[in-house]
Structure formats: C-alpha cells, structure tokens
Motif scaffolding. Sequence first.
Motif: not given
Length: 266
Positions: A39-68
């Motif tokens: 899918e053409g925008d999959f990498s961009e969606e992942v990049a956005k979610e990585i920013s969300v995790v880092k910017g809000n200091r979310i523990s990875l095990e408690y983050y639920y992805s919306s793109c995969c």
Amino acid sequence: YGILKQAYGFTAANILAEEEKMAILRELAMNYGGDLAEEGDFSEEVAKEISVVKGNRISLEYYYSSCCPDEVFRQIYREYIKICQARRKLDFDDMILYCYELFDKRKDILAAWQNKFQYILVDEFQDTDNLQVGIVGKICDEGLTTLATVGDAQQSIYGFRGADLEVYQRMRAMMRERGSNEVELTINYRSQPDILRFVEGVFSKPEFFGGEFLKNFTTVLTQGLKAAGGIRSVADAEHFLDLGADRLGTSRAVKLLTSGEAGSGY
C-alpha cells in the motif's frame, strides 16, 4: 538541537534526514508488513504512529496501532529504533524526547537553560504535544521566565503527527486561572469577508467549536485597504501595518511581555 549539541556533542551528521528515515521504514515495511507494504502510504502511516508513541511517551506494549496489526507495528518500531541507534542518528521526535529526558536527569543543565532566557515566545501553540509543552514548562519554571504563547485552536492541523489540541486547551485554561493576560487578535489580513462568514457559519456549529469559536472577525481587505487608499509602495505597506498593529493588540501584547506583566511561568 542546540541543547543536545551542547550536552552530548551531537552534530548535523547525527540528524536523521527525512529521506533516510522513510527509506528505513520502507525496508522494514517490506520485511514485516507483508501485503500491507504494497500500500502506497503504509510507511507514512507507520511514521506518523511512531511520532505519536514518542511524542506522548507511550509504552509500546500499551499502544494499539490503527494502520496494521499491533505486533507488526511493534516489530517495525523496535527495528527502527535499533537501526537509528546503530547509526547514531536522531529523528525529530528523538530530539524532543532526549531533551525532555535530559532535563529530567540533569538538573544542572536545566538550571543553565532556565537562566539563559528572560522571555520565551511559543508560536503555533495549538500544534504542540505533551512532551513539547513539558520542555517549555521545565524551562519556564515559576518566577523564572516570562512566557508568551500564540495559538488558535481553529488552526490546529498537526494531529496526524501527535499534536494534541487538548494540551493547548488545558494550558490555556491553566494560564487563565493564574491570571495571565490574554489578547485576542480578531483582524484578518488574508481573507475576504465572504470567506470569514463561511468559516464562522461552519466552525461555530456545536459539532465543531460551538460557543468557543472566536467570532466578530473583521478584515482589512475591503475596509483598511480602501481606507488607506490602497498600497502602492513598501512605505505604504509599513505605514498600514503600523496603523493595524494597535488595532490588532500587538502593541499591547509586546508591552505586556517586555514589562513582565504577561505573567511568569505558565
């Protein structure tokens, strides 16, 4: 960047370019994403979610992805972090996160930066996140620095990168509680009256901003310019802006800030 450069000796070579970042994520998407990688925008969606995790200091095990699937995102995230660390590279989110953690761990460095600035202005405040506001809060400790913020909830456009409008709204409420001065800028220098009426009609609806929408905008495009006889030169423009400054409240805002009356801390 300047804070990390002084603390850790980072240089421009340590900053991860956007092209390199996306190349890494595209490769990881191919390795772990399966059909999603096509899918053409999959990498961009992942990049956005990585920013969300880092910017809000979310523990990875408690983050639920919306793109995969969650485990796919976690694999990509962990590998992305490993690659960046191996290359000694920082992306934009890392710079914010590392700075926040540095101030947490090194109170001496924090104190040095607190003493460096007498006034701090944060523009586009509606597009900040918890981490960015946290850094500003550490530097602008009570009684140390005069803080001025400029923001408009109706212009918030960076939610996809982790900006949180609720952060802006909470900060605005807290600043009001502390008695900070507030100046509303209601003169529009860009739009025709018809556009302003349309915007007000839409955004003042209950499902958008309701009663919180800043109304009573005026525009200089049909009033001020005609009254000024039009702008024919740079001198005309400078004179017109000088006249508009008092109407905008800009002069008052500057006086409040430089006099210290804008309030210290938040």
